[in-house]
Design an enzyme around this catalytic site. Sequence first.
Site, PDB file in Angstrom:
ATOM      1  N   LYS A 270       0.843  -1.207   0.000  1.00  0.00           N
ATOM      2  CA  LYS A 270       0.000   0.000   0.000  1.00  0.00           C
ATOM      3  C   LYS A 270       0.871   1.248   0.000  1.00  0.00           C
ATOM      4  O   LYS A 270       1.682   1.456   0.907  1.00  0.00           O
ATOM      5  CB  LYS A 270      -0.906  -0.003   1.241  1.00  0.00           C
ATOM      6  CG  LYS A 270      -1.693   1.297   1.456  1.00  0.00           C
ATOM      7  CD  LYS A 270      -2.632   1.219   2.674  1.00  0.00           C
ATOM      8  CE  LYS A 270      -3.269   2.573   2.980  1.00  0.00           C
ATOM      9  NZ  LYS A 270      -4.189   2.520   4.150  1.00  0.00           N
ATOM     10  N   ASP A 275      -2.697  10.080   3.689  1.00  0.00           N
ATOM     11  CA  ASP A 275      -4.081   9.664   3.868  1.00  0.00           C
ATOM     12  C   ASP A 275      -4.800  10.677   4.747  1.00  0.00           C
ATOM     13  O   ASP A 275      -4.749  10.592   5.973  1.00  0.00           O
ATOM     14  CB  ASP A 275      -4.144   8.260   4.488  1.00  0.00           C
ATOM     15  CG  ASP A 275      -5.583   7.779   4.651  1.00  0.00           C
ATOM     16  OD1 ASP A 275      -6.491   8.429   4.102  1.00  0.00           O
ATOM     17  OD2 ASP A 275      -5.775   6.740   5.318  1.00  0.00           O
ATOM     18  N   LYS A 282     -10.312  12.657   8.105  1.00  0.00           N
ATOM     19  CA  LYS A 282      -9.885  12.231   9.431  1.00  0.00           C
ATOM     20  C   LYS A 282      -9.861  13.418  10.388  1.00  0.00           C
ATOM     21  O   LYS A 282      -9.705  14.559   9.945  1.00  0.00           O
ATOM     22  CB  LYS A 282      -8.443  11.681   9.349  1.00  0.00           C
ATOM     23  CG  LYS A 282      -8.313  10.335   8.679  1.00  0.00           C
ATOM     24  CD  LYS A 282      -6.851   9.884   8.684  1.00  0.00           C
ATOM     25  CE  LYS A 282      -6.695   8.535   8.017  1.00  0.00           C
ATOM     26  NZ  LYS A 282      -7.389   7.452   8.727  1.00  0.00           N
ATOM     27  N   ASP A 293       1.558   6.321   5.563  1.00  0.00           N
ATOM     28  CA  ASP A 293       0.587   5.350   5.048  1.00  0.00           C
ATOM     29  C   ASP A 293       1.106   4.718   3.744  1.00  0.00           C
ATOM     30  O   ASP A 293       0.423   3.903   3.138  1.00  0.00           O
ATOM     31  CB  ASP A 293      -0.762   6.056   4.831  1.00  0.00           C
ATOM     32  CG  ASP A 293      -1.944   5.129   5.001  1.00  0.00           C
ATOM     33  OD1 ASP A 293      -1.793   4.074   5.650  1.00  0.00           O
ATOM     34  OD2 ASP A 293      -3.024   5.451   4.461  1.00  0.00           O
ATOM     35  N   ASP A 352     -12.260   6.934   3.544  1.00  0.00           N
ATOM     36  CA  ASP A 352     -11.071   6.692   4.372  1.00  0.00           C
ATOM     37  C   ASP A 352     -10.664   5.215   4.370  1.00  0.00           C
ATOM     38  O   ASP A 352      -9.586   4.867   4.826  1.00  0.00           O
ATOM     39  CB  ASP A 352     -11.328   7.178   5.799  1.00  0.00           C
ATOM     40  CG  ASP A 352     -10.039   7.361   6.590  1.00  0.00           C
ATOM     41  OD1 ASP A 352      -8.949   7.331   5.963  1.00  0.00           O
ATOM     42  OD2 ASP A 352     -10.123   7.535   7.812  1.00  0.00           O
ATOM     43  N   GLU A 354      -9.488   3.538   2.036  1.00  0.00           N
ATOM     44  CA  GLU A 354      -8.936   3.650   0.681  1.00  0.00           C
ATOM     45  C   GLU A 354      -7.879   2.605   0.374  1.00  0.00           C
ATOM     46  O   GLU A 354      -7.677   2.243  -0.781  1.00  0.00           O
ATOM     47  CB  GLU A 354      -8.350   5.057   0.475  1.00  0.00           C
ATOM     48  CG  GLU A 354      -6.901   5.280   0.969  1.00  0.00           C
ATOM     49  CD  GLU A 354      -6.727   5.114   2.474  1.00  0.00           C
ATOM     50  OE1 GLU A 354      -7.732   5.196   3.201  1.00  0.00           O
ATOM     51  OE2 GLU A 354      -5.582   4.907   2.916  1.00  0.00           O
ATOM     52  N   ARG A 356      -7.721  -0.611   0.936  1.00  0.00           N
ATOM     53  CA  ARG A 356      -8.248  -1.849   0.344  1.00  0.00           C
ATOM     54  C   ARG A 356      -8.658  -1.621  -1.112  1.00  0.00           C
ATOM     55  O   ARG A 356      -8.646  -2.551  -1.914  1.00  0.00           O
ATOM     56  CB  ARG A 356      -9.412  -2.356   1.210  1.00  0.00           C
ATOM     57  CG  ARG A 356     -10.548  -1.379   1.319  1.00  0.00           C
ATOM     58  CD  ARG A 356     -11.493  -1.714   2.479  1.00  0.00           C
ATOM     59  NE  ARG A 356     -10.918  -1.393   3.785  1.00  0.00           N
ATOM     60  CZ  ARG A 356     -11.524  -1.611   4.937  1.00  0.00           C
ATOM     61  NH1 ARG A 356     -12.728  -2.168   4.965  1.00  0.00           N
ATOM     62  NH2 ARG A 356     -10.950  -1.283   6.070  1.00  0.00           N
TER      63      ARG A 356
END
Length: 504
Positions: A270, A275, A282, A293, A352, A354, A356
Amino acid sequence: MQLRVVGDQPWDVPADVLVVPIVGQPAFEGPLGELNKRAGGELAAMAAFGEFKSDRYATVLAASGELAAGRVLAISAGEPDAITRQVIVRLGSTVERRLAGRTVRSMAVWLSDLGAHVQGGAEAVAELVARGVVEGQFEPATIYRTDYKGAPPELDELILVAPGANSAALLNAAERGVIIGEGANLARRLDNRAANDVTPEVLAGEARALAEKYGLSIDVLDPARAAELGMGMFLAVGSGSDNPPRMIVLRSGAEGAKDAAGRRLALIGKGVCFDSGGISIKPAASMEEMKMDKTGACTVIAAITTVARLAPGTPLTVIAPAVENMPGSHSARPGDIVKAMNGKTVDIINTDAEGRLILGDALCYAEKLGATHMVDIATLTGAVVRALGDQMTGAFGTPQAWYDEVATAGERAGERYWQLPMIEEYRPGLDSHYADFTNTGPADGGIIRSALFLREFTTVPWVHLDIAGTAYFRKKTPYAPAGATGVSHATLVELALTGAIRSA
Ligand code: BES
Ligand code: MN
Ligand code: ZN
């Protein structure tokens, strides 16, 4: 840094510092007794004073009496039963970090009888200590500053002291350890870099430079190519930022070749360079951590370079979907329906979740490129941080035999994983009125659903590592600074090397 293995007794080895591991509450007999005597009784005196009763990794720096070394650095290895491969790596990192800001050119580490506590004996200890010392050299405070005074010393020489051992074999092992440590540090350095510095395009550029340096092939998909391939989830996440997404693909080995274990292994990481949560934004607290991230991407990119150094030509594919998850007028909105590369439709109810989404398309693409076995690695869920904290990575996989192979690589690497179940009954929590499924569901059991979601994009043996807790430390420890830890780099390298065409 020059590596040497010497068969001399520890008291005879000249160095700026001699590191002495203290296992449990020793009686100061045998070689440790002799060393203590020649150090003027200092070690036994410190033990009597209570210095080694405290935690593992407690250190004492002392004068060295008649030893050939200038200083003694004793370090507590804790109780003998609790010594693991990870502990040995961390002993190496701790002594290196303990000397931060000091003038140290040469460090000698007496391996003592640490080999009695781990599989592989003295050779394993040589590898793990050398790796630990290198990992201990990593200091994020120097990434953006040139005048930082508190960095761990850049050693000219690391001397492993192993009386009576096969020094050639130990040297080989230690060299392997240095290369694995350097790979972890490469991942950490990239990972700690800020989001205004490392955009998806910059990450792709870094991958390109590494590909050139280590003879890897590289392909970087821009949004137009991703669209042709039908990567609707990946594009949806990337659409909110002015910094466009990049799907980074690195490969080693002959085209289409299987490795020595009969696999075409793909590692998928990833790469969310930042993020913010997107439209499902967030809270402000700790949002700055979300520049890390991209840890999964940095880890797999570093891992393939390490494999190229240790066993060039090993068939391996790395895919790093790189995006920025930002709110904006082009962002995906909650409720947007997108189509994944495998044709499944997804209802993005929370922007959020994101990771996956980009991983789903990357997993599909890995299979399209011929992967027969896959491991993805991602800072995927806050839930795994709450469940397992920063010392243990959460892991899922199917079939079990493939999970077990990854777990075995993890043991060799000295890293900790805890397998979590994919509970079928939780799958309906992803049901959508409009699409094949949503990208998230009820909070309860949410971590299980994150894996069930990813599973929708796999048809071959697959393992998912959720490193949200272990990717970076929020506080420093004796063995690592705050920031990226390099977690799982060694595991992925060990896993890939089981398929090395030539021996490594
Ligand atoms: N990158 C985060 C997960 C994360 C949280 C990593 C804390 C490191 C530390 C991920 O993209 C995320 O936002 N996950 C959400 C998913 C939720 C919306 C279903 C989470 O876990 O809260
Ligand atoms: Mn997120
Ligand atoms: Zn994320």
